[in-house]
Enzyme design. Structure first.
Site, PDB file in Angstrom:
ATOM      1  N   CYS A 410       0.825  -1.207   0.000  1.00 48.32           N
ATOM      2  CA  CYS A 410       0.000   0.000   0.000  1.00 48.32           C
ATOM      3  C   CYS A 410       0.861   1.259   0.000  1.00 48.32           C
ATOM      4  O   CYS A 410       0.491   2.266  -0.610  1.00 48.32           O
ATOM      5  CB  CYS A 410      -0.941  -0.009   1.201  1.00 48.32           C
ATOM      6  SG  CYS A 410      -0.093  -0.106   2.793  1.00 48.32           S
ATOM      7  N   HIS A 736      -1.247   1.631   7.124  1.00 46.13           N
ATOM      8  CA  HIS A 736      -1.856   1.583   5.800  1.00 46.13           C
ATOM      9  C   HIS A 736      -1.767   2.972   5.182  1.00 46.13           C
ATOM     10  O   HIS A 736      -1.773   3.984   5.892  1.00 46.13           O
ATOM     11  CB  HIS A 736      -3.320   1.126   5.897  1.00 46.13           C
ATOM     12  CG  HIS A 736      -3.984   0.981   4.565  1.00 46.13           C
ATOM     13  ND1 HIS A 736      -3.559   0.087   3.614  1.00 46.13           N
ATOM     14  CD2 HIS A 736      -5.051   1.643   4.017  1.00 46.13           C
ATOM     15  CE1 HIS A 736      -4.325   0.183   2.539  1.00 46.13           C
ATOM     16  NE2 HIS A 736      -5.231   1.119   2.759  1.00 46.13           N
TER      17      HIS A 736
END
Length: 785
Positions: A410, A736
């Protein structure tokens, strides 16, 4: 042994068994009279059976032969329906013009050889013919019986030789009374012989005797995995052993030459497989290759060949088990077909030795890492293109596409989306041609190649006219994103270039990955630039100031204070040294993202020393409680700070201060909000605090260096936000990343979370949120919009 009664030699059988197993005679092969070219016999005696090999390599004397008839034949010993079990078969007459013979099957009985013959293959109507035998109603066969007549059509006798009840390649070919005599003896290779026989079978192979009797023999034990192919031509015999087994592949057998013979057939041996012609029309019809090969052994590949005729060969494989039978009766009653004895026929193409059957394929050496530019023929073309490239800052409208994340990528996907939304970066990579692997198998620029490929994944969209831009939200909802894809070639760069980011357990950081990309692209372009100017010493230094020698310092001191481009540095022994500003090597990457900061150190009773440092991302410390906005962080960056604990060589503590200013502003300014604080214990904590950032950012003059304040106008120090990379989570681990990008073609913002793409409003970009915090801010200069 009496020959007039219904007697048999291999055990006691009932009348039903006799009628079932031995009622049908079989066709056999007749040999020429013994007074011309006949066989020489070798008898081998073992504990459980007797073995006789035969050939035609000697002339038997009339008085020493045990054969009393001019017409005779020798039949098989393995097939229970073969006629040797019936002792009252009458011999058949030999056809004078016969050129092909079916089999060499013989038996040994005490004290003489029993000579049996059925009808010839041509005599289909006789009781011993194979055609009549095939037309008979099939009866119940014993467990060990091998059906060798399944491929023969009605009324046609097989043309292959039959040995031990199976098709074999060692048949007699072209033997007639007109054959020439041998001028030399061909030694027979005494290797045990095996044919395609079922399990628990015993093989008796006889030869005609020579000289006194058949008592001269070689004591060789029969081995199930070592077949020997016996072949007879007009005036010669070759016994070629071919060794096969469960643990050994076929071995190449050597055909021994002979002299003074006139043969009409071509013989060949390749890896223990004997090539024999099937008749007079060998060149037209081809050659058959018959070998016994274990199913567990490796597949043998032909390496040598002697015939010049191209042929189609058939290879039969079986796995016979070498277990001696107690008696023939027990063999017929107790033997069971094994699953491993299935015959597999493989069609292979045989080629003459002029063209090798095995052409080693040249393996292309694939290098994982980049090759030197000297080994890359395309490098010079890319270098010339980058040397003359002009950056294009015109906004581009691209169809948005998500990026599939099958791992922990990510932080990479978020960075890639921000770079795709950067117009000069997109136009730069689109100006470089994309080469396929066949056009460019080895590359010296893997980083450039990967990003050229990435930018080509996105297609252009028409930019809406200004009249419709007011309805931006409606236009955005009418645009559909493209299909998501996985940029595996980008992920692979971490291992190809061997970055520290690929180390196991290392923190995955979007800012660090951005630096990895920009520095990698810059270094590759620098190497290409050096290819055009190999003698330019300045190109050997990527970025950094050049330090002058002491003589140059003295000369500079004599000339005066120096110009604005000079900077001072504290050298060894706290001696002031004057150095000119370094000539930084520019690349298209530095022209887009590269800026410079000026760091000045102030010290009492000493000259000021200044250093110029290049940057791709401007590091902003936000740890102080006073910092609430990006402007606060920028002002804190240029604030003068004191350095504690600095002492001279006399151990006296001296007060030193340092100040950083912006020397040069890049077209694309990336601000890094330093949210991760590393403690002395080695741990890492995230600063969870909201930092306000504007869409339009103005760099005040107080942030600039004194020498450039008057040179940089307001339009050159005003920036507009076009991408934000967010960090999600409250800790440094298990994080993330997502990205918000401005799409000029959509006249709005998109929020991209890996492969998910959705439309958001501008206030959602700058609005603080508890679930995510801004980590990287991408700005563009408004004068270049």
């Amino acid at each position: 042994m009496a020959v007039n009664g219904a007697q048999y030699i291999f055990g006691e059988f009932s009348p039903d068994e006799f009628n079932q197993f031995f009622v049908t005679p079989r066709c056999s092969v007749e040999l020429p009279p013994y007074n011309e070219t006949v066989s020489c016999g070798i008898k081998s005696t073992n504990e459980e059976y007797q073995r006789i090999e035969f050939g035609v390599n000697e002339v038997i004397e009339t008085e020493s032969s045990v054969l009393n008839n001019t017409d005779y034949s020798i039949s098989s010993t393995l097939n229970p329906q073969a006629p040797e079990f019936i002792l009252s078969c009458a011999p058949a007459q030999k056809t004078p013009d016969e050129t092909n013979y079916n089999s060499i099957d013989c038996q040994f009985s005490d004290p003489t050889l029993t000579l049996d013959s059925g009808s010839n293959a041509e005599n289909d109507g006789l009781s011993g013919g194979l055609g009549q035998r095939e037309r008979k109603k099939k009866k119940k066969r014993p467990p060990g019986y091998y059906s060798y007549l399944e491929d023969v059509s009605d009324g046609v006798a097989p043309t292959e030789a039959l040995v031990n009840g199976h098709a074999n390649s060692s048949g007699l070919n072209s033997i007639g009374t007109e054959d020439t005599e041998l001028t030399g003896d061909i030694p027979s290779l005494a290797t045990p012989r095996t044919c395609n026989s079922p399990d628990n079978s015993v093989d008796f192979v006889h030869e005609a005797v020579s000289d006194d009797s058949v008592s001269s023999a070689l004591d060789n034990t029969r081995t199930a995995g070592q077949p020997e192919v016996c072949r007879v031509t007009n005036s010669e015999q070759f016994c070629i052993p071919s060794e096969t087994g469960r643990d050994s592949p076929l071995r190449t057998a050597v055909v021994q030459p002979y002299a003074g013979t006139d043969t009409t057939e071509s013989l060949g041996v390749t890896n223990g497989q004997t090539l024999e012609s099937s008749g007079e029309d060998t060149a037209a019809n081809g050659v058959e290759l018959h070998t016994v090969e274990s199913t567990d052994s490796d597949q043998a590949k032909p390496e040598e060949a002697s015939p010049t005729t191209e042929a189609t060969a058939t290879v039969a494989g079986s796995v016979p088990v070498n277990q001696p039978a107690k008696s023939w009766a027990s063999l017929f009653h107790n033997s069971k077909p094994s699953a491993s004895t299935s015959v597999v026929y493989v069609e292979t193409k045989y080629t003459p030795p002029a063209t090798s059957t095995l052409v080693p394929e040249k393996q292309v050496e694939v290098k994982e890492g980049p090759v030197p530019v000297s080994e890359d023929p395309v490098a010079i073309k890319i270098a010339e293109l980058l040397e003359n490239v002009k950056l294009v800052h015109k906004p581009v409208s691209l169809q948005p596409r998500g990026l599939i994340n099958k791992g922990n990528w990510c932080y990479i996907n978020a960075t890639l989306q921000a770079l795709v939304a950067c117009p000069p970066m997109y136009h730069l990579m689109k100006s470089i041609p994309m080469y396929s692997k066949s056009q460019r198998p080895c590359t010296s620029t893997p980083m450039i190649d990967s990003f050229v490929r990435l930018m080509n994944e996105f297609t252009n969209m028409p930019v809406p006219p200004k009249a419709k831009q007011a309805l931006g939200d409606k236009i955005v909802r009418d645009i559909r994103p493209g299909a998501a894809f996985e940029p595996t070639y980008i992920y692979r760069l971490l291992t190809v270039i061997k970055s520290s980011l690929s180390e196991k357990g290392r923190q995955e950081d979007a800012e660090e990955y951005l630096g990895f990309i920009l520095n990698g692209l810059h270094e590759e372009m620098l190497t290409l630039k050096k290819l055009l100017s190999p003698h330019n010493e300045k190109l050997s230094v990527s970025n950094g100031p050049e330090v002058q020698t002491v003589r140059e310092e003295e000369e500079q001191d004599e000339q005066g204070e120096g110009s604005e481009d000079e900077w001072e540095q504290v050298g060894p022994r706290n001696k002031s040294s004057v150095t000119r500003q370094a000539d930084f090597v520019q690349t298209p990457i530095t022209d887009i993202f590269g800026g410079h900061i000026r760091s000045v150190v102030y010290q009492q009773s000493s000259k000021e020393s200044a250093t110029l440092q290049p940057f791709f991302t401007l590091q902003l410390d936000i740890q102080s409680d006073k910092i609430r906005t990006v402007q606060d962080a920028l002002e804190s960056l240029v604030a003068r700070e004191s350095v504690q604990g600095y002492t001279t060589k006399t151990k006296q503590e001296v007060e030193i201060s340092r100040r950083v200013t912006l020397e040069e502003l890049p077209p694309v300014l990336v601000l890094h909000l330093k949210r991760f604080v590393y403690e002395k214990t080695g741990g890492c904590q995230k600063l969870i605090k909201n930092i306000e950032y504007p869409v339009d950012l103005e760099i005040s003059k107080e942030l600039l260096s004194p020498g450039v304040k008057s040179k940089i106008f307001k339009g050159q120090r005003t920036y507009r936000l076009f991408a934000v990379v967010y960090h999600h989570g409250n800790s440094a681990t298990g994080d993330h990343y997502t990205t918000d990008v401005f799409q000029i073609g959509l006249n709005g913002w998109l929020r991209i979370d890996d492969q998910a793409v959705k439309v958001i409003n501008q206030y959602q970009v700058v609005k603080p949120s508890a679930e995510r915090t801004a980590y990287l801010l991408y700005y563009r200069r408004v004068d270049l919009l």
